[in-house]
Design an enzyme around this catalytic site. Structure first.
Site, PDB file in Angstrom:
ATOM      1  N   LYS A  22       0.765  -1.156   0.268  1.00  0.00           N
ATOM      2  CA  LYS A  22       0.154   0.001   0.143  1.00  0.00           C
ATOM      3  C   LYS A  22       0.912   1.409  -0.025  1.00  0.00           C
ATOM      4  CE  LYS A  22      -1.553   1.639   4.103  1.00  0.00           C
ATOM      5  NZ  LYS A  22      -1.240   3.030   4.349  1.00  0.00           N
ATOM      6  N   ASN A  23       1.746   1.246   0.955  1.00  0.00           N
ATOM      7  CA  ASN A  23       2.693   2.575   1.074  1.00  0.00           C
ATOM      8  C   ASN A  23       3.695   2.619  -0.147  1.00  0.00           C
ATOM      9  OD1 ASN A  23       1.184   3.011   3.356  1.00  0.00           O
ATOM     10  ND2 ASN A  23       2.777   2.436   4.787  1.00  0.00           N
ATOM     11  N   ARG A  91      -4.735  10.732   4.566  1.00  0.00           N
ATOM     12  CA  ARG A  91      -3.772  11.452   4.903  1.00  0.00           C
ATOM     13  C   ARG A  91      -2.754  11.371   3.531  1.00  0.00           C
ATOM     14  NH1 ARG A  91       0.753  12.652   6.226  1.00  0.00           N
ATOM     15  NH2 ARG A  91       1.105  14.501   7.283  1.00  0.00           N
ATOM     16  N   CYS A 115      -4.539  12.537  12.421  1.00  0.00           N
ATOM     17  CA  CYS A 115      -5.297  11.407  12.614  1.00  0.00           C
ATOM     18  C   CYS A 115      -5.099  10.664  13.897  1.00  0.00           C
ATOM     19  CB  CYS A 115      -5.121  10.407  11.523  1.00  0.00           C
ATOM     20  SG  CYS A 115      -3.465   9.618  11.727  1.00  0.00           S
ATOM     21  N   ARG A 120       0.716  14.485  12.886  1.00  0.00           N
ATOM     22  CA  ARG A 120       1.014  14.345  11.434  1.00  0.00           C
ATOM     23  C   ARG A 120       1.311  15.561  10.839  1.00  0.00           C
ATOM     24  NH1 ARG A 120      -1.234   8.819   9.327  1.00  0.00           N
ATOM     25  NH2 ARG A 120       0.862   8.804   8.676  1.00  0.00           N
ATOM     26  N   PRO A 121       1.987  16.505  11.153  1.00  0.00           N
ATOM     27  CA  PRO A 121       2.325  17.768  10.512  1.00  0.00           C
ATOM     28  C   PRO A 121       2.925  17.427   9.105  1.00  0.00           C
ATOM     29  CG  PRO A 121       3.991  17.140  12.079  1.00  0.00           C
ATOM     30  CD  PRO A 121       3.075  16.292  12.353  1.00  0.00           C
ATOM     31  N   ILE A 122       2.975  18.577   8.230  1.00  0.00           N
ATOM     32  CA  ILE A 122       3.564  18.332   6.936  1.00  0.00           C
ATOM     33  C   ILE A 122       4.799  19.406   6.762  1.00  0.00           C
ATOM     34  CG2 ILE A 122       1.841  17.290   5.690  1.00  0.00           C
ATOM     35  CD1 ILE A 122       1.041  20.244   4.487  1.00  0.00           C
ATOM     36  N   LEU A 124       7.898  19.433   7.060  1.00  0.00           N
ATOM     37  CA  LEU A 124       8.917  18.926   6.360  1.00  0.00           C
ATOM     38  C   LEU A 124       8.758  18.991   4.807  1.00  0.00           C
ATOM     39  CD1 LEU A 124      10.411  16.145   8.672  1.00  0.00           C
ATOM     40  CD2 LEU A 124      11.194  18.523   8.410  1.00  0.00           C
ATOM     41  N   ASP A 306       4.672   0.422  11.927  1.00  0.00           N
ATOM     42  CA  ASP A 306       3.349  -0.153  11.224  1.00  0.00           C
ATOM     43  C   ASP A 306       3.228  -1.538  11.974  1.00  0.00           C
ATOM     44  OD1 ASP A 306       2.578   2.192   9.959  1.00  0.00           O
ATOM     45  OD2 ASP A 306       3.462   1.752   8.263  1.00  0.00           O
ATOM     46  N   ILE A 328       7.653   6.760  16.691  1.00  0.00           N
ATOM     47  CA  ILE A 328       7.351   7.668  15.547  1.00  0.00           C
ATOM     48  C   ILE A 328       6.207   8.462  15.833  1.00  0.00           C
ATOM     49  CG2 ILE A 328       7.253   7.553  13.112  1.00  0.00           C
ATOM     50  CD1 ILE A 328       9.801   6.311  13.919  1.00  0.00           C
ATOM     51  N   ARG A 398      -8.839  -0.394   4.499  1.00  0.00           N
ATOM     52  CA  ARG A 398      -7.991   0.830   4.086  1.00  0.00           C
ATOM     53  C   ARG A 398      -6.506   0.016   3.750  1.00  0.00           C
ATOM     54  NH1 ARG A 398      -8.151   6.458   6.773  1.00  0.00           N
ATOM     55  NH2 ARG A 398      -6.989   6.655   4.864  1.00  0.00           N
TER      56      ARG A 398
HETATM   57  N1  EPU Z   1       6.858  14.404  10.592  1.00  0.00           N
HETATM   58  C1  EPU Z   1       7.017  15.775  10.683  1.00  0.00           C
HETATM   59  N2  EPU Z   1       6.854  16.676   9.689  1.00  0.00           N
HETATM   60  C2  EPU Z   1       6.407  16.488   8.583  1.00  0.00           C
HETATM   61  C3  EPU Z   1       6.143  14.724   8.364  1.00  0.00           C
HETATM   62  C4  EPU Z   1       6.400  13.900   9.235  1.00  0.00           C
HETATM   63  O1  EPU Z   1       7.530  16.110  12.047  1.00  0.00           O
HETATM   64  O2  EPU Z   1       6.384  16.916   7.530  1.00  0.00           O
HETATM   65  C5  EPU Z   1       6.954  13.525  11.676  1.00  0.00           C
HETATM   66  C6  EPU Z   1       5.895  12.693  12.048  1.00  0.00           C
HETATM   67  O3  EPU Z   1       4.703  13.245  12.682  1.00  0.00           O
HETATM   68  C7  EPU Z   1       6.091  11.540  12.553  1.00  0.00           C
HETATM   69  C8  EPU Z   1       7.550  11.231  11.762  1.00  0.00           C
HETATM   70  O4  EPU Z   1       7.895  12.482  11.069  1.00  0.00           O
HETATM   71  O5  EPU Z   1       6.735  11.448  13.879  1.00  0.00           O
HETATM   72  C9  EPU Z   1       7.461  10.135  10.516  1.00  0.00           C
HETATM   73  O6  EPU Z   1       6.202  10.608   9.934  1.00  0.00           O
HETATM   74  P1  EPU Z   1       6.360  10.245   8.276  1.00  0.00           P
HETATM   75  O7  EPU Z   1       6.221  11.436   7.560  1.00  0.00           O
HETATM   76  O8  EPU Z   1       7.634   9.222   7.922  1.00  0.00           O
HETATM   77  O9  EPU Z   1       5.063   9.467   7.975  1.00  0.00           O
HETATM   78  P2  EPU Z   1       4.220   9.432   6.497  1.00  0.00           P
HETATM   79  O10 EPU Z   1       5.091   9.410   5.725  1.00  0.00           O
HETATM   80  O11 EPU Z   1       2.996  10.311   6.859  1.00  0.00           O
HETATM   81  C10 EPU Z   1       4.275   6.925   6.023  1.00  0.00           C
HETATM   82  C11 EPU Z   1       3.130   5.882   6.087  1.00  0.00           C
HETATM   83  C12 EPU Z   1       2.625   5.377   7.641  1.00  0.00           C
HETATM   84  C13 EPU Z   1       3.845   5.064   8.334  1.00  0.00           C
HETATM   85  C14 EPU Z   1       4.850   6.221   8.485  1.00  0.00           C
HETATM   86  C15 EPU Z   1       5.967   5.781   9.096  1.00  0.00           C
HETATM   87  C16 EPU Z   1       2.318   5.928   3.983  1.00  0.00           C
HETATM   88  C17 EPU Z   1       0.967   6.276   3.107  1.00  0.00           C
HETATM   89  N3  EPU Z   1       2.058   6.175   5.118  1.00  0.00           N
HETATM   90  O12 EPU Z   1       3.506   7.893   6.744  1.00  0.00           O
HETATM   91  O13 EPU Z   1       1.815   4.254   7.307  1.00  0.00           O
HETATM   92  O14 EPU Z   1       3.350   4.840   9.760  1.00  0.00           O
HETATM   93  O15 EPU Z   1       5.253   6.523   7.015  1.00  0.00           O
HETATM   94  O16 EPU Z   1       6.713   4.771   8.720  1.00  0.00           O
HETATM   95  O17 EPU Z   1       3.330   5.787   3.380  1.00  0.00           O
HETATM   96  C18 EPU Z   1       0.118   2.880   7.856  1.00  0.00           C
HETATM   97  O18 EPU Z   1       0.516   2.247   6.867  1.00  0.00           O
HETATM   98  O19 EPU Z   1      -0.676   2.299   8.741  1.00  0.00           O
HETATM   99  C19 EPU Z   1       0.591   4.160   8.203  1.00  0.00           C
HETATM  100  C20 EPU Z   1       0.263   4.945   9.118  1.00  0.00           C
END
Ligand code: EPU
Length: 420
Positions: A22-23, A91, A115, A120-122, A124, A306, A328, A398
């Site tokens: 999925k990811n 997301r 969520c 889950r900020p963006i 970065l 995960d 995480i 999902r």
């Molecule tokens: N973070 C920030 N700023 C950002 C982005 C992330 O501080 O701009 C923080 C997050 O809050 C978190 C950490 O960095 O503490 C890691 O988050 P990441 O951005 O790596 O997560 P993501 O890319 O949004 C993906 C997977 C998640 C998985 C995480 C970590 C997808 C669609 N989602 O999320 O998958 O848990 O990486 O490996 O690829 C799941 O499949 O159940 C799932 C939640």
């Protein structure tokens, strides 16, 4: 809404085929927006999240056909606006921002919001877009990004919890069409990032170093259509391995990639579970008595967040004290109180859960809160005495393709019913 009714106590036996990741699939589908030529993506798991991503691509103007795991997308002419109703539901849809900025030099996307597992900020993602030349405005819940010209740059993408998976994907996609060279430092090393880079390279991008903390992208003028097969889902594989161990069964996983599962297999070995390679398959079963262990979730190649919830279900069945530390996501312990309803003894101390395992579990109605928490409840339900009803299983749908069908094929007594 649907529920699963599980009658516990049956060891899982047989073979299961692992679906596409999925990811990996979600950002790869978003990457099809980078070209006006058709792309063919194989082994796309048929899940509500991937179907949803297809809807988003269509809402942007792409045509998409999904048949037998193969998705053909043609983003000939697209628009750069994705509205709240679509983005808030998933997301992961944030990863359309990088491709839209690269192709159209503009993107207007609703902020995805938090969520259940954390804020889950963006920040970065936005930092990366700005470094490549985008101007960002946040207004009315939307991110408005525009760029006259995209110019490659050195970018440090590490955050408070380490690298970001989708942030790395987003910036890498955007940089493929920027002028000059982009170097991402503290890039996420997850196999899903590598799979995306392989697809982008097949489209004509020039990316090296994906899978390591330094990724270099030499911008090109245009990307073309390409074909790609998505990697198998390492999280689904880990879930079935743990389910085999929890029920004291023996399951052969077809198509699982051992090289993507080192941290999980290593911890499971310590916990009394053996995962052996058998040709191109993996065989999972207990190697003796289950043993307590400690895990800390970390970015790849560490133990994946995960798989944390599913591992907790195994520890609940393991006599002794196991400690799980979640590094995480700040609130990814929603499954704890539901596991307690089945008889588990778990205490939360800051970012750690102390699991006092080995008490007998008995079936009860429980509520799924997020995707992996749902998987943990299904595993615990299969190991519990009596019937467990897992409610709100749309979370499960999902991210797991036909999970109840696959478990039934392994002998589980599991039925999908309308929630009462
Ligand atoms: N973070 C920030 N700023 C950002 C982005 C992330 O501080 O701009 C923080 C997050 O809050 C978190 C950490 O960095 O503490 C890691 O988050 P990441 O951005 O790596 O997560 P993501 O890319 O949004 C993906 C997977 C998640 C998985 C995480 C970590 C997808 C669609 N989602 O999320 O998958 O848990 O990486 O490996 O690829 C799941 O499949 O159940 C799932 C939640």
């Amino acid at each position: 809404m649907e529920s699963l009714i599980i009658k516990g106590g049956v060891p899982l036996h047989g073979e299961v085929t692992i679906s596409g990741s999925k990811n990996a699939a979600l950002p790869i589908l978003a990457a099809t927006l980078l070209t006006d030529e058709p792309c063919v993506i194989r082994r796309v798991p048929n899940l509500s999240d991937t179907r949803f991503m297809v809807k988003i691509l269509q809402s942007l103007g792409a045509t998409a056909q999904f048949e037998d795991g193969t998705l053909t997308v043609h983003a000939k002419k697209i628009r750069g606006y994705a509205d709240y109703e679509l983005v808030r539901q998933m997301r992961g849809s944030i990863c359309i921002a990088g491709p839209l900025l690269a192709r159209l030099r503009k993107a207007r996307i609703s902020l995805p919001g938090g969520c259940i597992i954390g804020a889950r900020p963006i920040n970065l993602h936005l930092k990366g877009f700005e470094a490549l030349g985008a101007k960002i405005k946040i207004e009315g819940g939307y991110v408005d990004a525009t760029a006259k010209r995209l110019a490659g740059a050195p970018i440090f993408l590490g955050g408070r919890a380490g690298p970001t998976v989708l942030g790395t994907a987003n910036v890498m996609m955007m940089a493929t069409l920027a002028d000059g060279v982009t170097v991402i430092e503290s890039a996420a090393c997850e196999p899903e990032v590598m799979d995306l880079a392989n697809f982008l390279n097949a489209m004509g991008a020039k990316i090296s170093g994906a899978g390591s903390p330094t990724i270099t992208i030499v911008g090109v003028e245009k990307l073309h259509g390409a074909e790609h097969e998505v990697i198998p889902d390492r999280i689904e594989a880990a879930t079935f391995i743990i389910a085999a161990a929890a029920t004291n069964g023996e399951v052969t996983l077809k198509g699982a990639r051992e090289d993507h599962l080192h941290a999980v297999i290593d911890k499971l070995k310590e916990a009394g579970v053996s995962v052996e390679r058998r040709g191109s398959n993996l065989l999972a079963r207990r190697s003796g008595k289950l043993k307590p262990a400690d895990i800390t979730t970390l970015p790849y190649s560490g133990f994946p967040t995960d798989v944390q919830a599913q591992m907790m279900s195994l520890f609940v069945l393991t006599p002794g004290i196991s400690i799980i530390t979640e590094r995480i996501f700040e609130s990814r312990f929603m499954h704890v109180s539901e596991l307690a309803r089945l008889g588990a003894d778990i205490e939360i101390e800051g970012p750690s859960a102390i699991v006092k395992g080995g008490r007998p579990l008995s079936g009860a109605p429980v509520m799924a809160s997020d995707l992996r928490a749902s998987a943990a409840l299904v595993i615990a339900g299969m190991a519990a005495k009596g019937a467990t009803q897992v409610n709100r299983i749309y979370h499960l749908d999902r991210g797991y393709e036909n999970i109840d069908g696959k478990l039934r094929q392994l002998g589980a007594r599991i039925q999908r019913v309308e929630e009462k």
